[in-house]
Design a protein around this motif. Structure first.
Motif, PDB file in Angstrom:
ATOM      1  N   ALA A 147       0.822  -1.219   0.000  1.00  0.00           N
ATOM      2  CA  ALA A 147       0.000   0.000   0.000  1.00  0.00           C
ATOM      3  C   ALA A 147       0.856   1.269   0.000  1.00  0.00           C
ATOM      4  CB  ALA A 147      -0.955  -0.013   1.189  1.00  0.00           C
ATOM      5  N   GLY A 148       2.165   1.135  -0.231  1.00  0.00           N
ATOM      6  CA  GLY A 148       3.016   2.302  -0.410  1.00  0.00           C
ATOM      7  C   GLY A 148       3.592   2.922   0.843  1.00  0.00           C
ATOM      8  N   PHE A 149       3.567   2.196   1.948  1.00  0.00           N
ATOM      9  CA  PHE A 149       4.131   2.704   3.199  1.00  0.00           C
ATOM     10  C   PHE A 149       5.626   2.392   3.253  1.00  0.00           C
ATOM     11  CE2 PHE A 149      -0.280   2.829   4.030  1.00  0.00           C
ATOM     12  CZ  PHE A 149      -0.497   3.681   5.107  1.00  0.00           C
ATOM     13  N   THR A 150       6.368   3.235   3.946  1.00  0.00           N
ATOM     14  CA  THR A 150       7.803   3.050   4.148  1.00  0.00           C
ATOM     15  C   THR A 150       8.043   2.604   5.581  1.00  0.00           C
ATOM     16  OG1 THR A 150       8.336   4.758   2.527  1.00  0.00           O
ATOM     17  CG2 THR A 150      10.041   4.237   4.147  1.00  0.00           C
ATOM     18  N   PHE A 151       8.843   1.544   5.733  1.00  0.00           N
ATOM     19  CA  PHE A 151       9.187   1.049   7.068  1.00  0.00           C
ATOM     20  C   PHE A 151      10.066   2.077   7.776  1.00  0.00           C
ATOM     21  CE2 PHE A 151      12.172  -1.291   9.828  1.00  0.00           C
ATOM     22  CZ  PHE A 151      11.257  -1.767  10.744  1.00  0.00           C
ATOM     23  N   GLU A 152       9.701   2.403   9.033  1.00  0.00           N
ATOM     24  CA  GLU A 152      10.459   3.404   9.783  1.00  0.00           C
ATOM     25  C   GLU A 152      11.104   2.883  11.050  1.00  0.00           C
ATOM     26  OE1 GLU A 152       7.840   6.769  10.369  1.00  0.00           O
ATOM     27  OE2 GLU A 152       8.325   7.525   8.376  1.00  0.00           O
ATOM     28  N   GLY A 153      10.633   1.785  11.609  1.00  0.00           N
ATOM     29  CA  GLY A 153      11.283   1.293  12.816  1.00  0.00           C
ATOM     30  C   GLY A 153      10.443   0.341  13.633  1.00  0.00           C
ATOM     31  N   ARG A 154      11.032  -0.042  14.745  1.00  0.00           N
ATOM     32  CA  ARG A 154      10.422  -1.007  15.664  1.00  0.00           C
ATOM     33  C   ARG A 154      10.121  -0.307  16.982  1.00  0.00           C
ATOM     34  NH1 ARG A 154      11.956  -6.993  15.913  1.00  0.00           N
ATOM     35  NH2 ARG A 154      10.934  -7.748  17.798  1.00  0.00           N
ATOM     36  N   LEU A 155       8.916  -0.519  17.476  1.00  0.00           N
ATOM     37  CA  LEU A 155       8.473   0.015  18.765  1.00  0.00           C
ATOM     38  C   LEU A 155       8.459  -1.157  19.751  1.00  0.00           C
ATOM     39  CD1 LEU A 155       5.456   2.023  17.311  1.00  0.00           C
ATOM     40  CD2 LEU A 155       7.725   2.919  17.862  1.00  0.00           C
ATOM     41  N   ARG A 156       9.246  -1.085  20.779  1.00  0.00           N
ATOM     42  CA  ARG A 156       9.380  -2.209  21.702  1.00  0.00           C
ATOM     43  C   ARG A 156       8.226  -2.270  22.700  1.00  0.00           C
ATOM     44  NH1 ARG A 156      14.665  -2.371  24.500  1.00  0.00           N
ATOM     45  NH2 ARG A 156      14.124  -0.247  25.058  1.00  0.00           N
ATOM     46  N   ARG A 157       7.645  -3.477  22.847  1.00  0.00           N
ATOM     47  CA  ARG A 157       6.519  -3.725  23.766  1.00  0.00           C
ATOM     48  C   ARG A 157       5.544  -2.561  23.795  1.00  0.00           C
ATOM     49  NH1 ARG A 157       9.614  -6.429  28.672  1.00  0.00           N
ATOM     50  NH2 ARG A 157      10.487  -4.361  28.612  1.00  0.00           N
ATOM     51  N   SER A 158       5.039  -2.191  22.638  1.00  0.00           N
ATOM     52  CA  SER A 158       4.269  -0.952  22.542  1.00  0.00           C
ATOM     53  C   SER A 158       2.757  -1.110  22.607  1.00  0.00           C
ATOM     54  CB  SER A 158       4.644  -0.221  21.260  1.00  0.00           C
ATOM     55  OG  SER A 158       4.349  -1.031  20.138  1.00  0.00           O
ATOM     56  N   HIS A 167       3.133  -6.614  22.597  1.00  0.00           N
ATOM     57  CA  HIS A 167       4.006  -7.013  21.491  1.00  0.00           C
ATOM     58  C   HIS A 167       4.856  -5.843  21.016  1.00  0.00           C
ATOM     59  CE1 HIS A 167       2.152 -10.965  20.387  1.00  0.00           C
ATOM     60  NE2 HIS A 167       1.144 -10.455  21.075  1.00  0.00           N
ATOM     61  N   ASP A 168       6.044  -6.161  20.499  1.00  0.00           N
ATOM     62  CA  ASP A 168       6.794  -5.181  19.728  1.00  0.00           C
ATOM     63  C   ASP A 168       5.993  -4.932  18.456  1.00  0.00           C
ATOM     64  OD1 ASP A 168       8.783  -5.510  21.626  1.00  0.00           O
ATOM     65  OD2 ASP A 168      10.342  -6.040  20.183  1.00  0.00           O
ATOM     66  N   GLU A 169       6.077  -3.702  17.951  1.00  0.00           N
ATOM     67  CA  GLU A 169       5.360  -3.360  16.727  1.00  0.00           C
ATOM     68  C   GLU A 169       6.323  -2.768  15.710  1.00  0.00           C
ATOM     69  OE1 GLU A 169       0.918  -2.094  17.646  1.00  0.00           O
ATOM     70  OE2 GLU A 169       2.357  -0.765  18.626  1.00  0.00           O
ATOM     71  N   LEU A 170       5.929  -2.868  14.449  1.00  0.00           N
ATOM     72  CA  LEU A 170       6.663  -2.238  13.364  1.00  0.00           C
ATOM     73  C   LEU A 170       5.887  -1.015  12.913  1.00  0.00           C
ATOM     74  CD1 LEU A 170       7.792  -5.380  11.347  1.00  0.00           C
ATOM     75  CD2 LEU A 170       9.003  -4.154  13.182  1.00  0.00           C
ATOM     76  N   LEU A 171       6.597   0.087  12.726  1.00  0.00           N
ATOM     77  CA  LEU A 171       6.012   1.369  12.337  1.00  0.00           C
ATOM     78  C   LEU A 171       6.308   1.639  10.871  1.00  0.00           C
ATOM     79  CD1 LEU A 171       4.764   4.198  12.903  1.00  0.00           C
ATOM     80  CD2 LEU A 171       7.061   4.909  13.631  1.00  0.00           C
ATOM     81  N   TRP A 172       5.272   1.926  10.128  1.00  0.00           N
ATOM     82  CA  TRP A 172       5.352   2.287   8.715  1.00  0.00           C
ATOM     83  C   TRP A 172       4.641   3.630   8.562  1.00  0.00           C
ATOM     84  CZ3 TRP A 172       6.977  -1.531   4.991  1.00  0.00           C
ATOM     85  CH2 TRP A 172       7.184  -2.811   5.523  1.00  0.00           C
ATOM     86  N   ALA A 173       4.992   4.397   7.548  1.00  0.00           N
ATOM     87  CA  ALA A 173       4.288   5.657   7.285  1.00  0.00           C
ATOM     88  C   ALA A 173       4.223   5.905   5.788  1.00  0.00           C
ATOM     89  CB  ALA A 173       4.971   6.826   7.985  1.00  0.00           C
ATOM     90  N   ARG A 174       3.199   6.636   5.413  1.00  0.00           N
ATOM     91  CA  ARG A 174       3.045   7.099   4.028  1.00  0.00           C
ATOM     92  C   ARG A 174       2.804   8.597   4.089  1.00  0.00           C
ATOM     93  NH1 ARG A 174      -1.082   4.501  -0.378  1.00  0.00           N
ATOM     94  NH2 ARG A 174      -1.215   6.318  -1.733  1.00  0.00           N
ATOM     95  N   LEU A 175       3.539   9.330   3.281  1.00  0.00           N
ATOM     96  CA  LEU A 175       3.420  10.782   3.217  1.00  0.00           C
ATOM     97  C   LEU A 175       2.622  11.173   1.988  1.00  0.00           C
ATOM     98  CD1 LEU A 175       7.102  11.745   4.095  1.00  0.00           C
ATOM     99  CD2 LEU A 175       5.170  11.409   5.659  1.00  0.00           C
ATOM    100  N   ALA A 176       1.980  12.323   2.062  1.00  0.00           N
ATOM    101  CA  ALA A 176       1.132  12.788   0.964  1.00  0.00           C
ATOM    102  C   ALA A 176       1.899  12.922  -0.348  1.00  0.00           C
ATOM    103  CB  ALA A 176       0.472  14.110   1.329  1.00  0.00           C
ATOM    104  N   ASP A 177       3.191  13.213  -0.268  1.00  0.00           N
ATOM    105  CA  ASP A 177       3.959  13.376  -1.516  1.00  0.00           C
ATOM    106  C   ASP A 177       4.764  12.134  -1.890  1.00  0.00           C
ATOM    107  OD1 ASP A 177       5.738  13.704   0.575  1.00  0.00           O
ATOM    108  OD2 ASP A 177       6.585  15.589  -0.164  1.00  0.00           O
ATOM    109  N   ASP A 178       4.535  11.008  -1.216  1.00  0.00           N
ATOM    110  CA  ASP A 178       5.137   9.744  -1.645  1.00  0.00           C
ATOM    111  C   ASP A 178       4.465   9.293  -2.938  1.00  0.00           C
ATOM    112  OD1 ASP A 178       6.800   9.575   0.573  1.00  0.00           O
ATOM    113  OD2 ASP A 178       5.544   8.107   1.625  1.00  0.00           O
TER     114      ASP A 178
END
Length: 187
Positions: A147-158, A167-178
């Motif tokens: 879906a066009g998101f970029t992986f940004e990092g891991r959040l521990r026990r979030s 659980h640890d989680e993975l953070l992804w984001a999509r910007l309007a100009d991506d």
């Protein structure tokens, strides 16, 4: 925020929630996979499902916009997508979704997520949307990437999921100009 709108998405349609969706929501959210990763808060009865649908249909707070994801041809419920935690001051939001068991692995979630993100960027004062999922939920990682998101990092026990474990989680984001994703080659 504008009222509920329909968002065409190729073979899918994102439409406002209806009271009649409750039985399908009950089936979808009592599935063992959904119970863990979608954390519906113990949904177990038709009344629970009715209350869930009513909350998703109510956009009066301006903090979320959610849709029933249905098959455009037949109208059957295949999932849910929700732009939530809308922060107009910061210009960001989060996205969540789930699919019914029969729709999994068919490319439904990436199409629905992409359609909701495009709607949000066009309709809301946001330029960043985050998608977060448990590390163990690898299917959601595939959805984020497609879906066009970029992986940004891991959040521990979030976050404590439906299994009661943080659980640890993975953070992804999509910007309007991506760049928009090419979902025509989905598998």
């Amino acid at each position: 925020m504008t009222g509920p709108v329909e968002v065409p998405a190729g073979p899918l349609l994102l439409r406002p929630w209806r009271a009649g969706d409750a039985p399908a929501v009950l089936v979808g959210l009592t599935d063992p996979v959904a119970r863990v990763w979608s954390d519906p808060g113990g949904l177990s009865t038709l009344d629970d499902a009715r209350a869930w649908v009513a909350r998703r249909a109510d956009r009066s707070s301006g903090r979320h916009a959610g849709w029933a994801v249905v098959d455009a041809a037949g109208g059957g419920l295949v999932g849910s997508v929700n732009v939530h935690a809308i922060d107009r001051e910061q210009g960001d939001a989060e996205i969540g979704y789930w699919t019914v068991p029969a729709a999994r692995g068919r490319g439904v979630a990436p199409i629905a997520v992409d359609a909701a993100v495009r709607w949000a960027f066009a309709s809301l004062p946001v330029d960043r949307i985050e998608l977060v999922h448990a590390v163990e939920n690898t299917a959601s990682g595939r959805v984020a990437e497609k879906a066009g998101f970029t992986f940004e990092g891991r959040l521990r026990r979030s976050y404590r999921y439906g299994d009661g474990v943080k659980h640890d989680e993975l953070l992804w984001a999509r910007l309007a100009d991506d760049d928009d994703p090419d979902l025509s080659t989905r598998s």
